[in-house]
Design an enzyme around this catalytic site. Sequence first.
Site, PDB file in Angstrom:
ATOM      1  N   TYR A 102       0.818  -1.203   0.000  1.00  0.00           N
ATOM      2  CA  TYR A 102       0.000   0.000   0.000  1.00  0.00           C
ATOM      3  C   TYR A 102       0.848   1.246   0.000  1.00  0.00           C
ATOM      4  O   TYR A 102       1.871   1.323   0.670  1.00  0.00           O
ATOM      5  CB  TYR A 102      -0.823   0.101   1.292  1.00  0.00           C
ATOM      6  CG  TYR A 102      -1.988  -0.802   1.365  1.00  0.00           C
ATOM      7  CD1 TYR A 102      -2.983  -0.741   0.400  1.00  0.00           C
ATOM      8  CD2 TYR A 102      -2.129  -1.681   2.424  1.00  0.00           C
ATOM      9  CE1 TYR A 102      -4.080  -1.562   0.494  1.00  0.00           C
ATOM     10  CE2 TYR A 102      -3.225  -2.503   2.518  1.00  0.00           C
ATOM     11  CZ  TYR A 102      -4.191  -2.446   1.550  1.00  0.00           C
ATOM     12  OH  TYR A 102      -5.265  -3.251   1.652  1.00  0.00           O
ATOM     13  N   HIS A 117     -12.948   3.014   6.276  1.00  0.00           N
ATOM     14  CA  HIS A 117     -11.720   2.290   5.960  1.00  0.00           C
ATOM     15  C   HIS A 117     -11.321   1.289   7.051  1.00  0.00           C
ATOM     16  O   HIS A 117     -10.284   0.633   6.927  1.00  0.00           O
ATOM     17  CB  HIS A 117     -10.558   3.260   5.740  1.00  0.00           C
ATOM     18  CG  HIS A 117     -10.549   3.890   4.381  1.00  0.00           C
ATOM     19  ND1 HIS A 117     -10.757   5.221   4.180  1.00  0.00           N
ATOM     20  CD2 HIS A 117     -10.382   3.350   3.142  1.00  0.00           C
ATOM     21  CE1 HIS A 117     -10.709   5.480   2.876  1.00  0.00           C
ATOM     22  NE2 HIS A 117     -10.481   4.364   2.234  1.00  0.00           N
ATOM     23  N   ARG A 144      -5.373   8.140  -8.272  1.00  0.00           N
ATOM     24  CA  ARG A 144      -4.536   7.000  -7.917  1.00  0.00           C
ATOM     25  C   ARG A 144      -5.170   5.740  -8.489  1.00  0.00           C
ATOM     26  O   ARG A 144      -6.339   5.756  -8.875  1.00  0.00           O
ATOM     27  CB  ARG A 144      -4.385   6.864  -6.397  1.00  0.00           C
ATOM     28  CG  ARG A 144      -5.664   6.473  -5.688  1.00  0.00           C
ATOM     29  CD  ARG A 144      -5.496   6.470  -4.185  1.00  0.00           C
ATOM     30  NE  ARG A 144      -4.674   5.368  -3.726  1.00  0.00           N
ATOM     31  CZ  ARG A 144      -5.152   4.206  -3.253  1.00  0.00           C
ATOM     32  NH1 ARG A 144      -6.457   4.021  -3.171  1.00  0.00           N
ATOM     33  NH2 ARG A 144      -4.351   3.252  -2.840  1.00  0.00           N
ATOM     34  N   ASN A 155      -6.077   1.624  -7.759  1.00  0.00           N
ATOM     35  CA  ASN A 155      -6.175   0.540  -6.782  1.00  0.00           C
ATOM     36  C   ASN A 155      -6.566  -0.716  -7.561  1.00  0.00           C
ATOM     37  O   ASN A 155      -6.947  -0.622  -8.725  1.00  0.00           O
ATOM     38  CB  ASN A 155      -7.217   0.892  -5.717  1.00  0.00           C
ATOM     39  CG  ASN A 155      -7.059   0.031  -4.477  1.00  0.00           C
ATOM     40  OD1 ASN A 155      -6.086  -0.724  -4.332  1.00  0.00           O
ATOM     41  ND2 ASN A 155      -8.018   0.125  -3.577  1.00  0.00           N
ATOM     42  N   GLU A 177      -9.123  -0.096 -10.309  1.00  0.00           N
ATOM     43  CA  GLU A 177      -9.922   1.109 -10.082  1.00  0.00           C
ATOM     44  C   GLU A 177      -9.061   2.333 -10.364  1.00  0.00           C
ATOM     45  O   GLU A 177      -8.005   2.501  -9.758  1.00  0.00           O
ATOM     46  CB  GLU A 177     -10.375   1.189  -8.619  1.00  0.00           C
ATOM     47  CG  GLU A 177     -11.382   0.155  -8.228  1.00  0.00           C
ATOM     48  CD  GLU A 177     -11.707   0.247  -6.735  1.00  0.00           C
ATOM     49  OE1 GLU A 177     -11.021   1.008  -6.013  1.00  0.00           O
ATOM     50  OE2 GLU A 177     -12.641  -0.453  -6.315  1.00  0.00           O
ATOM     51  N   TYR A 219      -7.415 -10.189   2.162  1.00  0.00           N
ATOM     52  CA  TYR A 219      -8.309  -9.025   2.139  1.00  0.00           C
ATOM     53  C   TYR A 219      -8.885  -8.812   0.745  1.00  0.00           C
ATOM     54  O   TYR A 219     -10.054  -8.475   0.582  1.00  0.00           O
ATOM     55  CB  TYR A 219      -7.551  -7.775   2.588  1.00  0.00           C
ATOM     56  CG  TYR A 219      -8.328  -6.504   2.423  1.00  0.00           C
ATOM     57  CD1 TYR A 219      -9.469  -6.280   3.206  1.00  0.00           C
ATOM     58  CD2 TYR A 219      -7.973  -5.553   1.476  1.00  0.00           C
ATOM     59  CE1 TYR A 219     -10.215  -5.117   3.043  1.00  0.00           C
ATOM     60  CE2 TYR A 219      -8.711  -4.401   1.317  1.00  0.00           C
ATOM     61  CZ  TYR A 219      -9.825  -4.182   2.094  1.00  0.00           C
ATOM     62  OH  TYR A 219     -10.560  -3.041   1.935  1.00  0.00           O
ATOM     63  N   LYS A 220      -8.065  -9.024  -0.262  1.00  0.00           N
ATOM     64  CA  LYS A 220      -8.538  -8.822  -1.623  1.00  0.00           C
ATOM     65  C   LYS A 220      -9.322 -10.028  -2.142  1.00  0.00           C
ATOM     66  O   LYS A 220      -9.805 -10.011  -3.285  1.00  0.00           O
ATOM     67  CB  LYS A 220      -7.368  -8.474  -2.540  1.00  0.00           C
ATOM     68  CG  LYS A 220      -6.820  -7.047  -2.267  1.00  0.00           C
ATOM     69  CD  LYS A 220      -5.629  -6.708  -3.128  1.00  0.00           C
ATOM     70  CE  LYS A 220      -5.061  -5.321  -2.814  1.00  0.00           C
ATOM     71  NZ  LYS A 220      -5.851  -4.212  -3.372  1.00  0.00           N
TER      72      LYS A 220
END
Lengths: 321, 348
Positions: B37, B193, B223, B225, B265, B316-317
């Site tokens: 990250y 978040h 940005r 993601n 994204e 998490y993904k």
Amino acid sequence: MSAGTAKLNVTVAEVKPVNDLVTRFKFVRTGGGDLPTFSGGAHTVVEMQDGDITRLNAYSLMSNPADRGAYTISVRRDDQGRGGSRFMHGRVKEGMEMVISNPVNLFSLDLRAKKHLMLAGGIGITPFMAQMHQLAMMGGHFELHYAVRTASLGTYAKELSERYPGKVHIYHDDQNEAIDLKTLLANQPLGTHVYVCGPKGMINWVHSTAGEMGWPREAVHSEEFLAPASGKPFEVKCAVSNKIVQVGEHQSLLEALEAAGIDAPYLCRGGACGQCETNVIGYDGKFLHYDHWLTDEQKAGGKHIMPCVSRFEGKTLVLDR
Amino acid sequence: MTIQFNDETFHGDFTFKNSEWAIKRFPFPFHEDSYMYSVNMEPHKSYRPGSVFERTFDVDEHYVSEMRDRARVLANDPLRCQSLPHMTLAGWDLVELIMEAKAAEYPDLFELHKEGNRWRWVNKPLGIDDTFTFLDESTLPYGPMEYITRQTQGDFAVLDQRDDNLWMDAGMVTTQADWSLDFDIGMNFFEWHAPVPKAHEMGIFVRALKFLLNIQQGQPARRLNWTMTVNPLLDTSPENYHKWGVMKQGLTMENIGEKQHLRVELQTFFRLPRSNALVFPIRCYLISFNDLVTVPKWARRLHRVIRDLPEELAAYKGFIDNRPLMVEWLSQFDDGSPTSDGIWPDDN
């Protein structure tokens, strides 16, 4: 992020003295076209080319936010100040080309409010003028209480009373009229938000009175731009750019960094926005923190400084710039 | 019209496909062979003609079909679009931002004609020609935010700024990577978040919030993601997990190239002028592994990134179970040679 905000090239369309202290300036886009829309409470930073010195002062936009044809500001002359307002009063003429920043809003309306109660002191009236335009357009519920020194120095008081009948209350210091804040706050409907703009004493008075009366912190809003303080000259070492910078008596640390060609971000230049916060790498001396941004703990910690308004007295100061 | 719009689906028979043009301009998110990250913001300026960074709002060959998919999702669940009462003005800001940008940047597809507050909006790909009064909700078929985001690719989180925080008080969210507007609405930046692992301890959110609070008019940021999705699903919402979660099972060496999609994204961030709100358009781009490995640099790099990704991020993904298979399949395309810096394909 590079220093400052996106810039607009403008031409001075009107310079109009409003009273003994205040002059109004109107800017249109150089070469024609619309300016960006803004929101009530926004300011613009006006660049003034004063010989070798570039002065940058923030002024609230007071015109109708929906009017993209022109921006209007009012500048109160401060003869004891560092020269920005005197430059505006003495040197800025109609037809002159200037550079101003895109609008930045650090004092926006809370659009959840059932009612907006505005308290202005002196030149603190200007952000409310744009906010009242916006609220009138949206059918919002608002009320203004405006303290002025004398009727003749009541900038826009008459005009506002006529434009918003029943919503504007003027208090004249020379007639010993004063806002009865406790009664006023006690009689507001649930969901009211309070906004104050004026001298430091007035802002502190509103926050402390509202706090004592149990108003939620989030329902009380204020804005005060500080002028950078003058003080003893000092020297700064900038570790990243490897430069030694001298800060003059009437120069702010931020201005000195800029003059040395060091990239230093800013939005308000008045100690309120936090954008110019800079890490201190080392020091031997005493900080003179004048900003609203750092907490008391941070101010005591010696690890941060807001170069737009704060100063230093001592032998060495090393910054992360 | 300059763009050939695909007739395709993002559910059922999944006929979504990328043309060679779309593959070449895909926003591959990894600028080096590993991933962690970071706030990774940059100014949202026009960059690299033909890329998804060229225009304020990218319109591509999936536009018409994506808007059809959005209408379908909304018909099944109207709560995907919500706006708290104080956010209506921000909705009008968004109408103005999108209409002005699209009319200026895609004059062959969109037109905006203004006479004072009387505006005419022409959207040729969707066959829309509406005249309405700006700031008068009664003259539009939907609220302003819903009206314009039914015509704009990507999700939209519209955030109120107050008390030095951002509040998710409005949005249009139908193409999300497993989060829900209905759950998050009214929450502040730290609240919504909260589920992200590792980022809190790294102090990422405090820095990101500070950056976002200072986003100024005229200076948008962006940005990238990413995550992974099996089948080209735009709508991977928690509300529908029972429908798409099962699709993650049954991947094989034979079907993974076709079924497994990298989901990127493009997040952009704009200050809205009248409301002082912030809007985060979140545009979702999908690419199948088969299409992705046609770019040799991306194939080699994706193999290394997925192989070396920390466990908790893969979990998490949502692809930790399929990771060994993904790595095995991708390894066929990694000869171990070095990759060049940056996200773009190497020029041939």
